[in-house]
Design an enzyme around this catalytic site. Structure first.
Site, PDB file in Angstrom:
ATOM      1  CD  GLU A 128      22.126 -21.696 -17.531  1.00 38.92           C
ATOM      2  OE1 GLU A 128      21.825 -21.990 -18.693  1.00 38.92           O
ATOM      3  OE2 GLU A 128      21.430 -21.004 -16.788  1.00 38.92           O
ATOM      4  N   GLY A 268      16.982 -30.212 -20.056  1.00 38.67           N
ATOM      5  CA  GLY A 268      16.224 -30.453 -21.274  1.00 38.67           C
ATOM      6  C   GLY A 268      17.037 -30.041 -22.494  1.00 38.67           C
ATOM      7  CB  ALA A 269      17.510 -27.961 -24.718  1.00 42.94           C
ATOM      8  CG  MET A 270      23.287 -25.034 -22.476  1.00 40.80           C
ATOM      9  SD  MET A 270      22.678 -24.035 -21.076  1.00 40.80           S
ATOM     10  CE  MET A 270      23.481 -22.474 -21.429  1.00 40.80           C
ATOM     11  CD  GLU A 271      20.304 -20.616 -22.285  1.00 44.28           C
ATOM     12  OE1 GLU A 271      19.859 -21.761 -22.094  1.00 44.28           O
ATOM     13  OE2 GLU A 271      20.405 -19.766 -21.382  1.00 44.28           O
ATOM     14  CG  ASN A 272      25.578 -24.218 -25.181  1.00 46.01           C
ATOM     15  OD1 ASN A 272      25.831 -23.939 -24.016  1.00 46.01           O
ATOM     16  ND2 ASN A 272      25.142 -25.422 -25.558  1.00 46.01           N
ATOM     17  CG  HIS A 304      12.973 -22.139 -23.209  1.00 43.70           C
ATOM     18  ND1 HIS A 304      12.255 -21.454 -22.252  1.00 43.70           N
ATOM     19  CD2 HIS A 304      14.228 -22.267 -22.724  1.00 43.70           C
ATOM     20  CE1 HIS A 304      13.057 -21.177 -21.234  1.00 43.70           C
ATOM     21  NE2 HIS A 304      14.265 -21.658 -21.492  1.00 43.70           N
ATOM     22  CD  GLU A 305      16.915 -24.287 -24.318  1.00 44.35           C
ATOM     23  OE1 GLU A 305      17.775 -23.423 -24.042  1.00 44.35           O
ATOM     24  OE2 GLU A 305      16.242 -24.870 -23.444  1.00 44.35           O
ATOM     25  CD  GLU A 327      16.346 -20.147 -18.106  1.00 43.97           C
ATOM     26  OE1 GLU A 327      15.342 -20.411 -18.786  1.00 43.97           O
ATOM     27  OE2 GLU A 327      17.518 -20.342 -18.514  1.00 43.97           O
TER      28      GLU A 327
END
Ligand SMILES: [Zn+2]
Length: 880
Positions: A128, A268-272, A304-305, A327
């Site tokens: 992303e 911060g992080a990624m929701e793959n 969140h993720e 988001e």
């Protein structure tokens, strides 16, 4: 200079895709000096949307070495396609076909950290928004959703763990010590949710049984030395899964959910899908190495993720102009979760503070944009507080307008109607409207218009008629629909039960006793049978992201601080009182008058400290003076040094006046309890450390020893770091140096702790810290290629060490510009995010603004300026 200026992309130019990809088969052969990517795409023309579509196929790819292309098994010759810049055009394809492409990439040389790259010896991805095009040629846009099957091949000794999205379906041992694992994701997804990880990792296992009784395996993969730092993230994950079932009725949908911790990460992080990749700073924690703040961040980001699995993955964005669809909604969901797990009011105070300092500043600066922007040059620049936090505030306003049951009905309809689709913000709003049989036409202005609305409120009390009137006036010519929670407080502190006698024409239901829907540019509320003049409590719970002005007297603010039944406004009254006193001191300084602080402020703070029964977390918030950034945001022309001097004076006077009470509180709270990362303990430590920081601002040198003692004797990073921070931000530089040295000796092998050590120094509010910043930049612990270290030193310096960043000789600006220029080629995303502090140069006093502008011009003159940096710098310099 550049040949061509980067181009704007417009929402109005959106076209649905000409081709669709039903299946995506990927094969990654990972080597140390290159990676080969073979893709097989099952494709068809999108005839449903484009009837007479005979267009050629155009794919996008960046920095790829193309090997060969086959269509339906036939190898293409150079006459069959055109490779120009980032675009690969294939002239003749039929309506249904299979496309095979082989290309090579060099993850080991990828410093932009987009696409496939290496971090601490492992392979990982970040796709992303547009990273997938750095992996292979593809339709890299979120409205092309496909079923992915991914085979990963690598040396087994070096990379025993091979991961991708979905479920593992096959594995094989290969020649030369290599092995392969194949993953299949049964859910259609856009390529920005693709992920791959290969490394020598240890796993923390867990499980969760969903509401329909399915068992889901939970796995957190980390480097072996970090396996003792995974308990809290696992716990937070389970709580998130349960909460999303209870609150939104959303169940997890795969047999396995994985999190991987990575040291080098832009975000911060990624929701793959099924394989979240986290910046290690947002997942790893144990009491010795992580502060309470880190624990809270981990809880929020894990949630969140995870919540994105529905709000983002199952229902995704049609195009990147809709980024806030996923988001804004997901930030709102994680804020609700945090509020449920901890203190609702404290969470609201924290979110409002971010809106008022960071988002309002963005909305007033050159990068101001609507929550649904209508154009951008580089989408990476739009991962902003406006898209995220203001987007969440808008969802929160919808919730207030619909009520709890109505909001849930709306979200249920949204998920049900759009499951498996890529949709727009308008479709989200439609679901809310349809489920509640109402119209949000006027409300949608919040998504389309940038800037912070201002509302001025004036009150009139007619003692004879016993009527009370509130006149509201919006600053913009076209009115927003603004939900304003309000209450009228009687002299005895109770909430008045006043009846509404009139509102605007045809708006009889504009006020329900708590929530007022302001829909006109000018509108009045008239209450009857009001026996005495009340004090209005306005914008309770920060019910809308606006600036609300009402001319409270200091006595009224003191009254609200004591009696307002809304916790947020009780806190806010204290902030407004302190702000008013700081303004007065600024004026005294300007006039060369002696400094005096209104005794009422001191008495009010004393009252807070002596009040028993007040929630510790709330008290800690109430004790803090408004931040320099917040005060700056209230000024027409910002003079950081004048603000800082006035605020420091008030702080020192309070510290002296309250020292006895603060010490008493400190000692009461400084208990020797075994550390637990749970809300009550966190609140106690937070308040204790607030008291400590105050005491070190007093003129009595005895309190330095208090910090030194706390630094030397404790079992957790929260107290250790708080002591260190209070020393670094005090006049006791010798004690600070000794503690810093000792701290580094103890923790030099723990990168996340070292990052905190870098940040505490870089953020020092003491004058004369620039030399130390330069030392940190050449320290062995610093690495310009690691985003966490860049954020710790450069980001923290420009964002928190305001008196040094705004050093009058301009050296702070020059330092930041130097680093932006260096990072522009290494990591454009990170470089671009560092421009923000310079971009607001017009708001500062001329002597500073001119120097900030000069540095922006210097950046602008660089050759090879990335799109990312170009967009922010050129917009910052553009004529107003
Ligand atoms: Zn997100």
């Amino acid at each position: 200079m550049r040949d061509a200026q980067p181009k704007n992309i417009y929402l109005k130019d959106y076209q649905s895709p000409l081709f669709l990809i039903d299946q995506t088969h990927l094969r990654f052969d990972l080597f140390e000096d290159y990676t080969q990517v073979d893709s097989r795409l099952v494709m068809r023309r999108n005839r449903q949307q484009h009837q007479n579509n005979n267009e050629p196929l155009v794919l996008v790819g960046q920095q790829l070495a193309l090997l060969d292309i086959k269509v339906d098994g036939e190898l293409l010759t150079s006459a069959d396609y055109l490779l120009e810049g980032d675009l690969l055009t294939i002239y003749k394809v039929s309506n249904n076909f299979e496309l095979e492409i082989s290309n090579r990439i060099e993850p080991q040389n990828n410093t932009a950290l987009e696409g496939l790259y290496k971090s601490s010896g492992m392979f990982c991805t970040q796709c992303e928004a547009e990273g997938f095009r750095r992996i292979t040629y593809y339709l890299d846009r979120p409205d092309v959703m496909s079923i992915f099957t991914t085979e990963v091949i690598a040396d087994k000794a070096r990379y025993p763990i091979l991961l991708s999205n979905g479920n593992a379906v096959a594995q094989a041992e290969l020649a030369a010590g290599r092995h392969s694992i194949t993953w299949h994701d049964p859910h259609k997804k856009p390529c920005y949710l693709f992920a791959l990880v290969a490394g020598d990792l240890m796993v923390k296992d867990g499980s969760f049984t969903t509401m329909s009784g399915r068992m889901v395996e939970l796995k957190i993969f980390v480097e072996p030395q970090n396996i003792d730092k995974t308990d809290y993230a696992m716990d937070a994950l389970k709580r998130s899964m349960k909460w999303d079932e209870d609150k939104y009725g959303r169940e997890y949908d795969l047999d396995i959910f994985m999190i991987v911790a990575v040291d080098d990460f832009n975000m911060g992080a990624m929701e793959n899908k099924g394989l979240n990749i986290f910046n290690s700073s947002c997942v790893l924690a144990n009491p010795q190495t992580a502060t309470d703040a880190a624990y809270q961040r981990i809880e929020a980001i894990v949630a969140h993720e995870y919540f994105h699995n529905w709000s983002g993955n199952r229902v995704t964005c049609r195009d990147w102009f809709q980024l806030s669809l996923k988001e804004g909604f997901t930030v709102y969901r994680d804020a609700q979760f945090t509020a449920d797990m901890n203190s609702k009011t404290v969470k609201r105070i924290e979110d409002a503070a971010i809106m008022r300092t960071v988002q309002f500043a963005e909305d007033a600066g050159p990068m101001a944009h609507p929550v649904q922007p209508d154009s951008f040059i580089e989408i990476s620049n739009f991962y902003t507080v406006t898209i995220y936090e203001k987007g969440a505030e808008i969802v929160g306003m919808i919730h207030k307008l619909m009520g709890d049951a109505g909001f849930r009905k709306g979200s249920d309809l949204y998920f049900e109607r759009h499951d498996g689709q890529a949709v727009t913000i308008d479709e989200f709003v439609s679901a809310m409207e349809d489920a509640n049989n109402t119209s949000l036409t006027q409300f949608k202005r919040w998504y389309k218009v940038a800037g912070t609305p201002r509302v001025d409120v004036v009150s009139h009390y007619d003692a004879e008629a016993k009527s009370y009137r509130l006149d509201f006036k919006q600053s913009t010519s076209e009115a927003f629909l603004i939900p304003i929670e309000l209450g009228l407080i009687a002299q005895d502190g109770s909430v008045l039960e006043a009846s509404l006698s009139s509102c605007a024409e045809n708006k009889a239901d504009c006020y329900d006793g708590q929530l007022f829907q302001l829909t006109e540019t000018e509108q009045s509320l008239i209450f009857s049978d009001v026996a005495e003049e009340p004090v209005p409590s306005l914008l309770r719970d920060f019910s809308a992201p606006i600036k609300l002005n009402y001319a409270y007297s200091r006595d009224q603010l003191l009254f609200l601080m004591q009696f307002d039944s809304d916790g947020f406004n009780r806190w806010d009254a204290g902030q407004n009182l302190a702000l008013d006193v700081i303004f007065e001191v600024m004026q005294q300084q300007k006039n060369g008058q002696p400094i005096t602080v209104d005794q009422r402020l001191i008495t009010a703070y004393q009252g807070l400290l002596q009040q028993s029964g007040l929630d510790y977390a709330m008290l800690a918030k109430a004790m803090l003076l408004p931040s320099v950034s917040y005060i700056a945001e209230t000024q027409a022309e910002i003079d950081i040094h004048a603000i800082n001097n006035a605020r420091s004076q008030v702080q020192a006077i309070l510290a002296d006046a309250l020292a006895e009470d603060l010490l008493c509180l400190y000692e009461k709270l400084n208990t020797q309890t075994a550390y637990l990362p749970e809300p009550a303990q966190m609140a106690q430590r937070g308040l204790k450390n607030t008291a400590l920081a105050y005491l070190l601002k007093s003129s009595d040198p005895q309190y330095c020893q208090l910090a030194v003692n706390q630094f030397g004797t404790n079992d957790n990073m929260t107290d250790s770091m708080a002591a260190l921070s209070s020393l670094v931000n005090s006049a006791y530089s010798t004690a600070a140096s000794i503690a810093l040295e000792e701290f580094y000796q103890q923790w030099s092998a723990e990168p996340l702790v070292v990052n905190q050590w870098l940040a505490v120094q870089a953020g020092s509010v003491e004058y004369g810290n620039l030399e130390n910043i330069n030392k940190l930049l050449s320290h062995e612990a610093f690495d310009i290629k690691n985003p966490n270290k860049v954020r710790s030193v450069i980001g923290t310096f420009a964002g928190q060490s305001l008196v040094n960043f705004h050093a009058v000789d301009g050296a702070g600006y020059q330092l930041l510009a130097d680093k932006i220029i260096l990072l522009n080629t290494l990591n454009p995303q990170i470089a671009s995010r560092l421009v923000a502090p310079l971009s607001k140069w017009r708001r500062y006093v001329a002597s500073q603004g001119v120097q900030m502008k000069k540095q922006l011009q210097r950046i602008m003159a660089q050759e090879d300026l990335s799109k990312d940096v170009y967009e922010v710098v050129s917009k910052s310099l553009a004529a107003e």
